[in-house]
Write an enzyme that holds these catalytic residues in place. Sequence first.
Site, mmCIF file in Angstrom:
data_model
loop_
_atom_site.group_PDB
_atom_site.id
_atom_site.type_symbol
_atom_site.label_atom_id
_atom_site.label_comp_id
_atom_site.label_asym_id
_atom_site.label_seq_id
_atom_site.Cartn_x
_atom_site.Cartn_y
_atom_site.Cartn_z
ATOM 1 N N SER A 1 75.306 72.769 16.325
ATOM 2 C CA SER A 1 75.482 73.775 15.275
ATOM 3 C C SER A 1 75.804 73.143 13.923
ATOM 4 O O SER A 1 76.011 73.853 12.948
ATOM 5 C CB SER A 1 76.614 74.731 15.664
ATOM 6 N N THR B 1 79.433 76.076 13.369
ATOM 7 C CA THR B 1 79.792 75.540 12.061
ATOM 8 C C THR B 1 81.062 74.754 12.262
ATOM 9 O O THR B 1 81.731 74.926 13.271
ATOM 10 C CB THR B 1 80.086 76.726 11.099
ATOM 11 N N THR C 1 77.342 73.133 8.281
ATOM 12 C CA THR C 1 76.651 73.768 9.417
ATOM 13 C C THR C 1 75.147 73.526 9.365
ATOM 14 O O THR C 1 74.592 73.241 8.293
ATOM 15 C CB THR C 1 76.897 75.298 9.375
ATOM 16 N N ARG D 1 66.742 80.676 4.861
ATOM 17 C CA ARG D 1 67.991 81.444 5.042
ATOM 18 C C ARG D 1 69.189 80.518 4.802
ATOM 19 O O ARG D 1 69.241 79.407 5.291
ATOM 20 C CB ARG D 1 68.044 81.991 6.463
ATOM 21 N N GLY E 1 73.478 80.702 5.090
ATOM 22 C CA GLY E 1 74.559 81.520 5.639
ATOM 23 C C GLY E 1 75.741 81.549 4.691
ATOM 24 O O GLY E 1 75.604 81.401 3.465
ATOM 25 N N ASP E 2 76.919 81.717 5.265
ATOM 26 C CA ASP E 2 78.135 81.803 4.467
ATOM 27 C C ASP E 2 78.682 80.430 4.065
ATOM 28 O O ASP E 2 79.408 80.308 3.076
ATOM 29 C CB ASP E 2 79.231 82.545 5.254
ATOM 30 N N THR F 1 83.812 80.391 10.682
ATOM 31 C CA THR F 1 82.689 79.996 11.523
ATOM 32 C C THR F 1 82.212 81.256 12.247
ATOM 33 O O THR F 1 82.979 82.195 12.432
ATOM 34 C CB THR F 1 83.074 78.934 12.571
ATOM 35 N N GLY F 2 80.958 81.251 12.647
ATOM 36 C CA GLY F 2 80.422 82.419 13.339
ATOM 37 C C GLY F 2 79.366 83.096 12.489
ATOM 38 O O GLY F 2 78.740 82.453 11.630
ATOM 39 N N GLY G 1 77.461 84.281 9.870
ATOM 40 C CA GLY G 1 77.602 84.092 8.432
ATOM 41 C C GLY G 1 77.374 85.360 7.638
ATOM 42 O O GLY G 1 78.053 85.606 6.634
HETATM 43 N N1 GLY Z 1 78.471 80.494 9.787
HETATM 44 C C1 GLY Z 1 77.292 79.763 9.757
HETATM 45 C C2 GLY Z 1 76.093 80.526 9.464
HETATM 46 O O1 GLY Z 1 76.025 81.718 9.691
HETATM 47 O O2 GLY Z 1 75.151 79.940 9.001
#
Ligand code: GLY
Length: 288
Positions: free
Chosen positions: A45, A163, A181, A191, A193-194, A214-215, A217
Amino acid sequence: MAIASGNGVETVRIAHELVTQEKLRPVSAAVRGVAVVEADPNDMSVGYGGLPDEDGKVSLDSACMDGPTHNAGSVGAIQDIMHPAQVAERVMDATDHVNLVGDGARRFAIEQGFRPENLLTERAEEIWKRWIAGRNDDDRLWPLNDTNPADPVLQGEPRPWGTIHCSVLAPNGDLGCCTTTSGLAFKIPGRIGDSPLIGCGLYCDNEVGSAGATGRGEAAILSGGSWLIVEKMREGMHPREACLAALRRVVEQTERAARWQPALWKDGRPSFGLTFYAVRKDGEFGSA
Ligand code: GLY
């Protein structure tokens, strides 16, 4: 003090040593600490060995934030560079920008002396090929996170939004943090993420504390989760309570959003995972 997500036990040890013994600033200790996970082919990840996007390309997101200067840097959807957190640190230190994405981020990294290399391991490629073989169009609407051992693609491994986040509090009270991540496995190319978004996958305020996620995003982005946690700590909440408050916000927002129905279990609760981590300037810490 250093805190991290569960994949960051070694990261925390390194970051703690760097901030106490080498006297590195906390943000740099966090960036150096996560490097061990970015380089680990077994963490699918993050960084090298991360699961690729739809096209089979490993594409990485990372950001870091420095408490004392309230400055930050990030890279999104960067390819071929094993340590995106270190590139994010260069964006913070060597430019006036905060975010660089895609090919521009890659070119900047190479200009800064980072070596391009193939980040797709044989194991990650094999899993991606199984995903391609069984691909279904609904996947773009709601990417299932199937941990069933009989699942033909991941065979029991979670489809990660995984992440690593690390926040560091220096002996003098300065704060810094970093999140890095490979993002959601098999994501649509481009794409982000967060993790590379300040206030979402990480945030720190040197007067208050530091937080990260984490998780899933998209949920950390739509809630502004890490920023919210720091603000809750500013209001006096314990870090654990602040993390829970942000998760409650995510639950409310998810329940409200009809287009997210696949994100709800039959009992109406969110079906995805999201974890927040926080440390306060006085050394209290927590997660939820
Ligand atoms: N938290 C990582 C992502 O969603 O990319």
